[in-house]
Design a protein around this motif. Sequence first.
Motif, PDB file in Angstrom:
ATOM      1  N   ALA A 148       0.852  -1.211   0.000  1.00 41.06           N
ATOM      2  CA  ALA A 148       0.000   0.000   0.000  1.00 41.06           C
ATOM      3  C   ALA A 148       0.874   1.242   0.000  1.00 41.06           C
ATOM      4  O   ALA A 148       0.932   1.982   0.984  1.00 41.06           O
ATOM      5  N   PRO A 149       1.588   1.491  -1.106  1.00 42.37           N
ATOM      6  CA  PRO A 149       2.548   2.603  -1.135  1.00 42.37           C
ATOM      7  C   PRO A 149       1.912   3.979  -1.051  1.00 42.37           C
ATOM      8  O   PRO A 149       2.557   4.937  -0.607  1.00 42.37           O
ATOM      9  N   GLU A 150       0.670   4.113  -1.467  1.00 43.41           N
ATOM     10  CA  GLU A 150       0.046   5.431  -1.486  1.00 43.41           C
ATOM     11  C   GLU A 150      -0.807   5.714  -0.247  1.00 43.41           C
ATOM     12  O   GLU A 150      -1.407   6.770  -0.136  1.00 43.41           O
ATOM     13  N   ARG A 151      -0.853   4.740   0.665  1.00 42.73           N
ATOM     14  CA  ARG A 151      -1.663   4.929   1.864  1.00 42.73           C
ATOM     15  C   ARG A 151      -1.015   5.981   2.768  1.00 42.73           C
ATOM     16  O   ARG A 151       0.156   5.870   3.126  1.00 42.73           O
ATOM     17  N   GLN A 152      -1.773   6.988   3.103  1.00 44.37           N
ATOM     18  CA  GLN A 152      -1.243   8.098   3.894  1.00 44.37           C
ATOM     19  C   GLN A 152      -1.587   7.897   5.366  1.00 44.37           C
ATOM     20  O   GLN A 152      -2.669   8.229   5.815  1.00 44.37           O
ATOM     21  N   ARG A 153      -0.652   7.335   6.082  1.00 40.11           N
ATOM     22  CA  ARG A 153      -0.824   7.177   7.525  1.00 40.11           C
ATOM     23  C   ARG A 153       0.545   7.104   8.176  1.00 40.11           C
ATOM     24  O   ARG A 153       1.548   6.790   7.532  1.00 40.11           O
ATOM     25  N   SER A 154       0.574   7.358   9.467  1.00 38.36           N
ATOM     26  CA  SER A 154       1.826   7.313  10.206  1.00 38.36           C
ATOM     27  C   SER A 154       2.170   5.875  10.587  1.00 38.36           C
ATOM     28  O   SER A 154       1.280   5.045  10.816  1.00 38.36           O
ATOM     29  N   HIS A 155       3.459   5.592  10.660  1.00 39.79           N
ATOM     30  CA  HIS A 155       3.922   4.288  11.103  1.00 39.79           C
ATOM     31  C   HIS A 155       4.389   4.348  12.556  1.00 39.79           C
ATOM     32  O   HIS A 155       5.179   3.500  12.990  1.00 39.79           O
ATOM     33  N   ALA A 156       3.910   5.345  13.289  1.00 44.35           N
ATOM     34  CA  ALA A 156       4.351   5.514  14.676  1.00 44.35           C
ATOM     35  C   ALA A 156       3.964   4.324  15.543  1.00 44.35           C
ATOM     36  O   ALA A 156       4.728   3.903  16.416  1.00 44.35           O
TER      37      ALA A 156
END
Length: 255
Positions: A148-156
């Motif tokens: 999911a390269p275009e998924r806009q979310r944080s990996h925090a």
Amino acid sequence: LAVFEGALGADLEELVVEMRLFEETSPGHRDFVSVAWNGVELGTVILDDLRPCWRFRPGNTGIWLDFLRLGLEHILTGWDHLAFLAALLLASRRFAALLGVITAFTIAHSLTLGLAVMGWLELGSQTAFVESAIALSIAYVAADHLLAPERQRSHALEAFVFGLIHGLGFASYLAQSLGMERARWKALVAFNLGVESGQLLVVGLAALSLLLVRRSCCPNDRAFLAPRALRRPGAVLLVLVGLAAFASRAFGRVA
């Protein structure tokens, strides 16, 4: 653990300790030496092939610099931790977001490192599981970006969860070296500062390099810190490396 006791003259100003154990058969061997001076002063130092001799003087233990150096060296030579940071870097869209993710990772691994080293969290026979989970964390973050390269979310959240596991990986390396309890807090803080210094240095230089590459070859590709030409091949490589390390650590010990 070897303990040596001896009576020293009252006029003795320093004690020279030299360790060359396994110098030829195991050049990477380290000796952790602790000295109780007249039952009061305490010093702890790391002796290795680069520093085989220690001139101990009361009040000048050198524990800060030694464990600071050890933490810096451990992060710079720990390929699995660097690979996990690389996976986070490839999936980051902005430098500010990357700092947030790295902060979550730092807080988490500092927490479990401290708990384990102080003896409040026992690893027991789970070291192999921890090392396998560290390898799997590399593959997971890289694969998530590939799928999911275009998924806009944080990996925090992932950084925090896997940071807890990475902290245990640091602890398995450090805990046995702190045999003298009075030195543990100083050594723990110094080691952690060394790890964080090395981590920030690597991430900062890598992020700057990616920005320069992106601006020179593809200035319109601004979706991520890393240019598109590097993201997918880099993520594929990290997935393969992570899975190979996981298989080696999880199943290699069983075979």
